[in-house]
Design an enzyme around this catalytic site. Structure first.
Site, PDB file in Angstrom:
ATOM      1  N   SER A 246       0.833  -1.188   0.000  1.00  0.00           N
ATOM      2  CA  SER A 246       0.000   0.000   0.000  1.00  0.00           C
ATOM      3  C   SER A 246       0.874   1.245   0.000  1.00  0.00           C
ATOM      4  CB  SER A 246      -0.881   0.015   1.245  1.00  0.00           C
ATOM      5  OG  SER A 246      -0.032   0.059   2.381  1.00  0.00           O
ATOM      6  N   LYS A 247       0.307   2.292  -0.583  1.00  0.00           N
ATOM      7  CA  LYS A 247       1.096   3.515  -0.740  1.00  0.00           C
ATOM      8  C   LYS A 247       1.440   4.151   0.594  1.00  0.00           C
ATOM      9  CE  LYS A 247      -3.079   6.125  -1.732  1.00  0.00           C
ATOM     10  NZ  LYS A 247      -3.918   6.654  -2.791  1.00  0.00           N
ATOM     11  N   ARG A 248       0.701   3.818   1.618  1.00  0.00           N
ATOM     12  CA  ARG A 248       1.006   4.366   2.939  1.00  0.00           C
ATOM     13  C   ARG A 248       2.334   3.843   3.467  1.00  0.00           C
ATOM     14  NH1 ARG A 248      -4.029   6.316   4.982  1.00  0.00           N
ATOM     15  NH2 ARG A 248      -4.364   7.852   3.360  1.00  0.00           N
ATOM     16  N   LYS A 249       2.688   2.623   3.048  1.00  0.00           N
ATOM     17  CA  LYS A 249       3.872   1.990   3.634  1.00  0.00           C
ATOM     18  C   LYS A 249       5.032   1.842   2.652  1.00  0.00           C
ATOM     19  CE  LYS A 249       1.127  -0.368   7.031  1.00  0.00           C
ATOM     20  NZ  LYS A 249       0.374  -1.573   7.317  1.00  0.00           N
TER      21      LYS A 249
ATOM     22  N   ARG B 139       6.603  10.513   4.230  1.00  0.00           N
ATOM     23  CA  ARG B 139       6.695   9.294   5.048  1.00  0.00           C
ATOM     24  C   ARG B 139       8.086   9.193   5.706  1.00  0.00           C
ATOM     25  NH1 ARG B 139       5.028   5.437   1.480  1.00  0.00           N
ATOM     26  NH2 ARG B 139       7.140   5.437   0.702  1.00  0.00           N
TER      27      ARG B 139
END
Ligand code: GLU
Length: 493
Positions: free
Chosen positions: A252-255, A467
């Site tokens: 996922s783009k969050r990680k 991030r």
């Protein structure tokens, strides 16, 4: 039987590394058998699909080195290859299903469906349509359609028994029919859903082998019903493992960076990326790790595809990219650098900004280092600020990331507008609000204008930098993320 494979990406959002991964395996399989590999565009979600996103898929896949034999951009004998241009075909097939009793009209309102779902959840049941409209009398259905009552078309499913189907990698799979929803096949706007379109298209495009992500296993019984209802043979299905984050969750783009554009901009060679993606789901018979797409096709055997979810490991990709870069001739190396970023087209948007700040030409690199390469590594000391605490900075960076992810387009003024309204909603002065963002993006307190820099870097690189900055500030614990999430939702948009 001719071998024909396909991918069917949806033109919503940025081209995903998972699309290149699926494309690579479908291409390798088709090429290994002298078959055809097809690109079909699944643009039936009218609200989310866009022509720009479709164009971005073509460009990103071409950059990666994926080549299709048929597709919306190059044509072929089985078109149209864009689902929005095939509505008449789906309508005809939906009528056929209705005629055969394999599908039915449903007039249930959104409120009724929501209430039904709520009750099922309260009872601990899997939410699924209860079948109320399945028993409506034909005359009643006709009259309601004639009156213009909004409706959808749903798949009729058996109540009992088990659906069995073969997966080329996993063997026989059984799913009880009771777990299979009476899926919407045609939406109230007349557009088909994925489930109807995928079956009709795979059949009419004579797809012989479907290699797709494992998230579709639970939908396969619906597809099986449709093939049976039409009286069509079902292509062989292979469900490939999805790419995973190091914690085992779906990539996922969050990680992790997930956009193909990120990998291009960050300086990965496409052949290294494809080699890496191939290695994630497959191994060469002699276990060698470095191999080309042509070598993959030459040795390809579907049975060597892994079924365990491969973990996306950026350090390994870096190692592999280094191997490829060092194997280039000096000439080719110089050519790659220019093609990558040091060319007129890529530098043109920066030129006026840099020129206005330059006394000697040798100043130039100092202005653009963080835009062309990476910015220097950060530590929490970089974020020290007269009024903002480290927790304030984390909150600003986290919310900014969230707000930017919600932005449909990536233009300077839209970026400014989105962050200004966020700062206002948070009650933070814009100057203070921007301080941690400056550091996160450029690695320093003063740089080229922030919003121009962000527009230039693009969504994926900005997301990665935010991030990294959060990591430098100690990261966000699960508990803090939950609290931030809740508070964010309460801020005025
Ligand atoms: N649009 C679907 C996806 O991108 C296609 C799935 C399939 O290959 O059938 O996941």
């Amino acid at each position: 039987m001719p071998i024909r494979t396909r991918i069917a990406p949806s033109p919503t959002g940025d081209p995903h590394v998972g699309t290149a991964y699926m494309a690579l395996f479908n291409q390798a399989f088709a090429n290994s058998q002298g078959g055809q590999f097809i690109l079909r565009i699944e643009d039936t979600d009218r609200a989310r699909s866009s022509a720009a996103a479709e164009e971005a898929i073509f460009q990103a896949l071409r950059w990666a080195g994926i080549e299709w034999h048929e597709g919306p951009d190059i044509g072929g004998g089985y078109g149209p290859y864009r689902q929005s241009e095939r509505l008449e075909i789906y309508r005809r097939h939906a009528d056929e299903l209705i005629g055969k009793g394999a599908a039915f009209h449903c007039f249930c309102s959104a409120e009724r469906l929501a209430e039904m779902r709520r009750q099922q959840q309260a009872n601990g049941d899997t939410p699924r349509y209860d079948g109320r409209c399945q028993s409506l009398a034909l005359a009643d259905v006709r009259a309601r359609i004639e009156r213009g009552e909004p409706h959808v078309i749903r798949l009729a499913t058996p109540e009992d028994g088990v659906c069995r189907f073969a997966d080329g990698l996993r063997g026989s799979i059984e799913i009880p029919w009771r777990q299979v929803d009476k899926q919407v096949l045609v939406k109230s706007d007349g557009f088909p859903t994925y489930h109807l379109a995928v079956v009709v298209d795979d059949h009419l495009m004579e797809i012989s082998h479907v290699l797709r992500g494992e998230e579709w296993i639970s939908s396969t019984p619906k597809h099986r019903l449709l093939y049976d209802a039409f009286g069509w043979p079902m292509p062989a299905h292979f469900h490939l493992p999805l790419l995973r984050n190091p914690d085992g969750s779906k990539l996922s783009k969050r990680k992790n960076p997930t956009g193909l554009d990120y990998y291009r901009r960050a300086g990965y060679l496409p052949e290294a990326l494809l080699n890496y993606l191939a290695l994630m789901g497959w191994s060469m018979p002699d276990e060698r790790e470095l191999f080309s797409v042509a070598e993959l096709a030459a040795h390809f055997d579907v049975q060597r595809i892994a079924t365990r979810g491969p973990v996306f490991d950026l350090a390994k990709l870096d190692w592999m990219n280094g191997q490829y870069i060092r194997a280039l001739s000096t000439d080719e190396f110089m050519h790659r650098i220019t093609a990558w970023a040091l060319n007129r087209d890529n530098l043109a948007p920066l030129a006026p900004l840099v020129q206005a700040r330059t006394e000697r030409l040798s100043d130039v690199l100092g202005h653009v280092d963080y835009l062309l390469g990476d910015r220097r590594g950060l530590s929490d000391a970089d974020f020290e600020h007269k009024t903002l605490s480290s927790a304030d900075c984390r909150r600003i960076l986290h919310y900014a990331g969230q707000r930017l992810d919600e932005l449909p387009s990536w233009q300077r003024d839209a970026l400014y507008g989105a962050l200004k309204s966020l700062a206002d909603a948070m009650g933070v002065k814009m100057r203070d609000f921007l301080a941690p963002l400056f550091v996160a993006i450029s690695g320093r307190a003063v740089s080229l204008p922030l919003f121009d820099s962000m527009a230039y870097l693009g969504r994926d690189l900005v997301r990665a930098r935010l991030r990294d900055a959060l990591t430098a500030l100690g990261g966000i614990s699960k508990k803090e993320a939950k609290r931030l999430e809740r508070d964010y939702r309460q801020l005025a948009h």
